[in-house]
Scaffold this motif. Sequence first.
Motif, PDB file in Angstrom:
ATOM      1  N   LEU A  24       0.851  -1.186   0.000  1.00  0.00           N
ATOM      2  CA  LEU A  24       0.000   0.000   0.000  1.00  0.00           C
ATOM      3  C   LEU A  24       0.886   1.235   0.000  1.00  0.00           C
ATOM      4  CD1 LEU A  24      -2.695   1.526   0.280  1.00  0.00           C
ATOM      5  CD2 LEU A  24      -2.547   1.155   2.761  1.00  0.00           C
ATOM      6  N   VAL A  25       0.795   2.020  -1.051  1.00  0.00           N
ATOM      7  CA  VAL A  25       1.604   3.232  -1.195  1.00  0.00           C
ATOM      8  C   VAL A  25       0.746   4.459  -0.869  1.00  0.00           C
ATOM      9  CG1 VAL A  25       2.975   4.631  -2.783  1.00  0.00           C
ATOM     10  CG2 VAL A  25       2.999   2.136  -2.986  1.00  0.00           C
ATOM     11  N   GLY A  26       1.218   5.275   0.074  1.00  0.00           N
ATOM     12  CA  GLY A  26       0.514   6.504   0.443  1.00  0.00           C
ATOM     13  C   GLY A  26      -0.337   6.322   1.680  1.00  0.00           C
ATOM     14  N   LEU A  27       0.074   6.978   2.791  1.00  0.00           N
ATOM     15  CA  LEU A  27      -0.647   6.808   4.054  1.00  0.00           C
ATOM     16  C   LEU A  27      -1.301   8.110   4.490  1.00  0.00           C
ATOM     17  CD1 LEU A  27      -1.040   4.271   5.846  1.00  0.00           C
ATOM     18  CD2 LEU A  27       0.659   4.021   4.053  1.00  0.00           C
ATOM     19  N   ARG A  28      -2.093   8.692   3.595  1.00  0.00           N
ATOM     20  CA  ARG A  28      -2.940   9.814   3.980  1.00  0.00           C
ATOM     21  C   ARG A  28      -4.311   9.234   4.334  1.00  0.00           C
ATOM     22  NH1 ARG A  28      -0.912  14.946   2.004  1.00  0.00           N
ATOM     23  NH2 ARG A  28      -2.891  15.854   2.664  1.00  0.00           N
ATOM     24  N   GLY A  29      -5.363  10.030   4.199  1.00  0.00           N
ATOM     25  CA  GLY A  29      -6.689   9.592   4.617  1.00  0.00           C
ATOM     26  C   GLY A  29      -7.192   8.359   3.889  1.00  0.00           C
ATOM     27  N   LEU A  30      -7.041   8.329   2.568  1.00  0.00           N
ATOM     28  CA  LEU A  30      -7.505   7.183   1.790  1.00  0.00           C
ATOM     29  C   LEU A  30      -6.670   5.940   2.119  1.00  0.00           C
ATOM     30  CD1 LEU A  30      -9.293   5.921  -0.380  1.00  0.00           C
ATOM     31  CD2 LEU A  30      -7.675   6.746  -2.102  1.00  0.00           C
TER      32      LEU A  30
ATOM     33  N   ALA B 127      -0.599  -8.050  -4.703  1.00  0.00           N
ATOM     34  CA  ALA B 127      -1.359  -6.890  -5.165  1.00  0.00           C
ATOM     35  C   ALA B 127      -0.635  -5.629  -4.718  1.00  0.00           C
ATOM     36  CB  ALA B 127      -2.782  -6.909  -4.610  1.00  0.00           C
ATOM     37  N   VAL B 128      -0.720  -4.609  -5.549  1.00  0.00           N
ATOM     38  CA  VAL B 128      -0.122  -3.307  -5.254  1.00  0.00           C
ATOM     39  C   VAL B 128      -1.221  -2.257  -5.344  1.00  0.00           C
ATOM     40  CG1 VAL B 128       1.513  -1.554  -6.034  1.00  0.00           C
ATOM     41  CG2 VAL B 128       2.150  -3.977  -6.119  1.00  0.00           C
ATOM     42  N   CYS B 129      -1.338  -1.436  -4.298  1.00  0.00           N
ATOM     43  CA  CYS B 129      -2.337  -0.365  -4.269  1.00  0.00           C
ATOM     44  C   CYS B 129      -1.626   0.973  -4.177  1.00  0.00           C
ATOM     45  CB  CYS B 129      -3.281  -0.558  -3.076  1.00  0.00           C
ATOM     46  SG  CYS B 129      -4.580   0.708  -2.981  1.00  0.00           S
ATOM     47  N   LEU B 130      -1.827   1.820  -5.168  1.00  0.00           N
ATOM     48  CA  LEU B 130      -1.129   3.101  -5.267  1.00  0.00           C
ATOM     49  C   LEU B 130      -2.077   4.264  -4.992  1.00  0.00           C
ATOM     50  CD1 LEU B 130       0.673   2.281  -8.649  1.00  0.00           C
ATOM     51  CD2 LEU B 130       1.675   2.109  -6.367  1.00  0.00           C
ATOM     52  N   THR B 131      -1.752   5.077  -3.993  1.00  0.00           N
ATOM     53  CA  THR B 131      -2.494   6.318  -3.745  1.00  0.00           C
ATOM     54  C   THR B 131      -1.509   7.480  -3.748  1.00  0.00           C
ATOM     55  OG1 THR B 131      -2.299   6.337  -1.313  1.00  0.00           O
ATOM     56  CG2 THR B 131      -4.085   5.015  -2.266  1.00  0.00           C
TER      57      THR B 131
END
Length: 351
Positions: free
Chosen positions: A45-51, A132-136
């Motif tokens: 999981l890339v990106g640890l803001r609100g989403l 799986a890769v999740c990009l935010t």
Amino acid sequence: LALALSRPRGEDNIISEEEAAQYDRQIRLWGLDAQKRLRGSRVLLVGLRGLGAEVAKNLILAGVKGLTLLDHEQVTEESRRAQFLIPVDADGQNQAQASLERAQLLNPMVEVKVDTDAVESKPDDFFFQFDAVCLTRCSKDLMVRVDQLCASRNIKVFCGDVYGYHGYMFSDLGQEHHYVEEKPKVVKGSNEANDGPEAKKGKVDPNETTMVKKTISFCSLKEALEVDWTNEKAKSSLKRTPADYFLLQVLLKFRTDKGRDPQPDSFAEDSQLFLQIRDDVLETMGLSSELLPNTFVSYCFSEMAPVCAVVGGVLGQELVKALSQRDAPHRNFFFFDGLKGSGVVDYFGSK
């Protein structure tokens, strides 16, 4: 008694009593095989803001094998407004590291790790260790690069962002994604002559279901974002196309040009930039700027917690469905409009 399973990748094939109790509701909901696949899956999981916080929460509670939280940015007052995993006194700390303790407490059975590198610095083979890769909060070029890399190894890719009242998710599950779907069972009709022709037809029994195996194909993110709108068929579908698809194109171009997202403290300046970028993006596509009225600039600044919850819920749900191979996935975009309070699933790219 422990429940015996066949776990993927040669791992221990037993679900402990503790795990069976922890995931009891989910096992009843989507079955033991689906939970087994989840339990053997590793996700980046890339990106640890609100989403990102919402997605992390949903994956950890669902019971994946491992979750790696990757983010190189520091916590600010702005970044933690919609981020419930970060403590209020964590300003200045790394966002992923500050999220770790609360994330791990959600489910000690999941291996939660932190990586504080910039995702752009990661070599190609870094992504190959995940299912799986999740990009935010990523640039268009990076998302396209990672999607192309993962496609070569049959790794599932998800992208998502929240911008003000709006949010989206995209999924690429490859050329052949196999899944099972629960359908009402069709009962064969009677062959007795005096029953009439209607009795010979199959009837749906609402009390019985059967599992149906299905296959579906997806296109790359690059294809999905590069629709030829001069094509007559594409032109004819414009009226049915969500305006959020074009808003996403504008947001990604803003991120590419400025190296950041629009900021509330520079609202006036960024609003003008937004309008100019909108004109440029839509003109390049051969489309009218009227597809995105000027008022859109007032509703796409910062992350709003309720929008993060909705988009993060859908994104987490789609990750769980893809990894467990249970139920039909959204193909391939989901757009949420908080002003209307509704979302829409639509497909873009080659069929």
